[in-house]
Design a protein around this motif. Structure first.
Motif, PDB file in Angstrom:
ATOM      1  N   UNK A  40      53.403  34.328  39.861  1.00 52.66           N
ATOM      2  CA  UNK A  40      53.843  35.376  38.942  1.00 52.66           C
ATOM      3  C   UNK A  40      53.028  36.654  39.133  1.00 52.66           C
ATOM      4  N   UNK A  41      51.735  36.522  39.298  1.00 49.26           N
ATOM      5  CA  UNK A  41      50.895  37.694  39.511  1.00 49.26           C
ATOM      6  C   UNK A  41      51.252  38.412  40.813  1.00 49.26           C
ATOM      7  N   UNK A  42      51.489  37.652  41.857  1.00 51.51           N
ATOM      8  CA  UNK A  42      51.870  38.254  43.138  1.00 51.51           C
ATOM      9  C   UNK A  42      53.222  38.958  43.021  1.00 51.51           C
ATOM     10  N   UNK A  43      54.146  38.360  42.314  1.00 45.53           N
ATOM     11  CA  UNK A  43      55.474  38.956  42.131  1.00 45.53           C
ATOM     12  C   UNK A  43      55.408  40.253  41.348  1.00 45.53           C
ATOM     13  N   UNK A  44      54.665  40.250  40.232  1.00 43.26           N
ATOM     14  CA  UNK A  44      54.551  41.464  39.426  1.00 43.26           C
ATOM     15  C   UNK A  44      53.764  42.549  40.158  1.00 43.26           C
ATOM     16  N   UNK A  45      52.785  42.148  40.951  1.00 40.93           N
ATOM     17  CA  UNK A  45      52.046  43.128  41.747  1.00 40.93           C
ATOM     18  C   UNK A  45      52.983  43.812  42.734  1.00 40.93           C
ATOM     19  N   UNK A  46      53.842  43.048  43.360  1.00 41.48           N
ATOM     20  CA  UNK A  46      54.816  43.613  44.284  1.00 41.48           C
ATOM     21  C   UNK A  46      55.764  44.572  43.565  1.00 41.48           C
ATOM     22  N   UNK A  47      56.200  44.211  42.367  1.00 38.39           N
ATOM     23  CA  UNK A  47      57.090  45.078  41.594  1.00 38.39           C
ATOM     24  C   UNK A  47      56.409  46.405  41.290  1.00 38.39           C
ATOM     25  N   UNK A  48      55.148  46.356  40.876  1.00 43.38           N
ATOM     26  CA  UNK A  48      54.415  47.578  40.540  1.00 43.38           C
ATOM     27  C   UNK A  48      54.210  48.445  41.780  1.00 43.38           C
ATOM     28  N   UNK A  49      53.870  47.838  42.891  1.00 45.62           N
ATOM     29  CA  UNK A  49      53.651  48.606  44.124  1.00 45.62           C
ATOM     30  C   UNK A  49      54.940  49.274  44.579  1.00 45.62           C
ATOM     31  N   UNK A  50      56.052  48.583  44.519  1.00 44.15           N
ATOM     32  CA  UNK A  50      57.335  49.178  44.917  1.00 44.15           C
ATOM     33  C   UNK A  50      57.704  50.306  43.962  1.00 44.15           C
ATOM     34  N   UNK A  51      57.471  50.110  42.658  1.00 48.07           N
ATOM     35  CA  UNK A  51      57.772  51.169  41.686  1.00 48.07           C
ATOM     36  C   UNK A  51      56.923  52.411  41.952  1.00 48.07           C
ATOM     37  N   UNK A  52      55.642  52.222  42.264  1.00 48.93           N
ATOM     38  CA  UNK A  52      54.771  53.356  42.566  1.00 48.93           C
ATOM     39  C   UNK A  52      55.239  54.080  43.830  1.00 48.93           C
ATOM     40  N   UNK A  53      55.641  53.332  44.833  1.00 46.23           N
ATOM     41  CA  UNK A  53      56.115  53.924  46.084  1.00 46.23           C
ATOM     42  C   UNK A  53      57.381  54.740  45.850  1.00 46.23           C
ATOM     43  N   UNK A  54      58.316  54.177  45.097  1.00 47.85           N
ATOM     44  CA  UNK A  54      59.569  54.881  44.811  1.00 47.85           C
ATOM     45  C   UNK A  54      59.286  56.160  44.045  1.00 47.85           C
TER      46      UNK A  54
END
Length: 60
Positions: A40-54
């Motif tokens: 779950x932590x890895x998944x949410x980290x990925x979501x945050x990183x993609x949101x920051x990139x976008x």
């Protein structure tokens, strides 16, 4: 085709399907009893990183 030949081919198809299912089900993938919190932590980290990139690229 005779009845015994049809029964023989049906048994062969069944045994081939059973073997294929057994081989396919033993792939050595991740176990189900692992630590879910890490997933779950890895998944949410990925979501945050993609949101920051976008956001940084102005794509939204």
């Amino acid at each position: 085709m005779s009845e015994s030949a049809m029964n023989s081919s049906a048994r062969a198809a069944t045994s081939t399907a059973e073997v294929a299912e057994y081989v396919r089900s033993r792939t050595g993938g991740p176990k189900d009893d692992g630590p879910k919190i890490l997933e779950h932590l890895a998944g949410w980290t990925l979501v945050v990183v993609v949101a920051m990139l976008v956001t940084q690229l102005g794509l939204l």
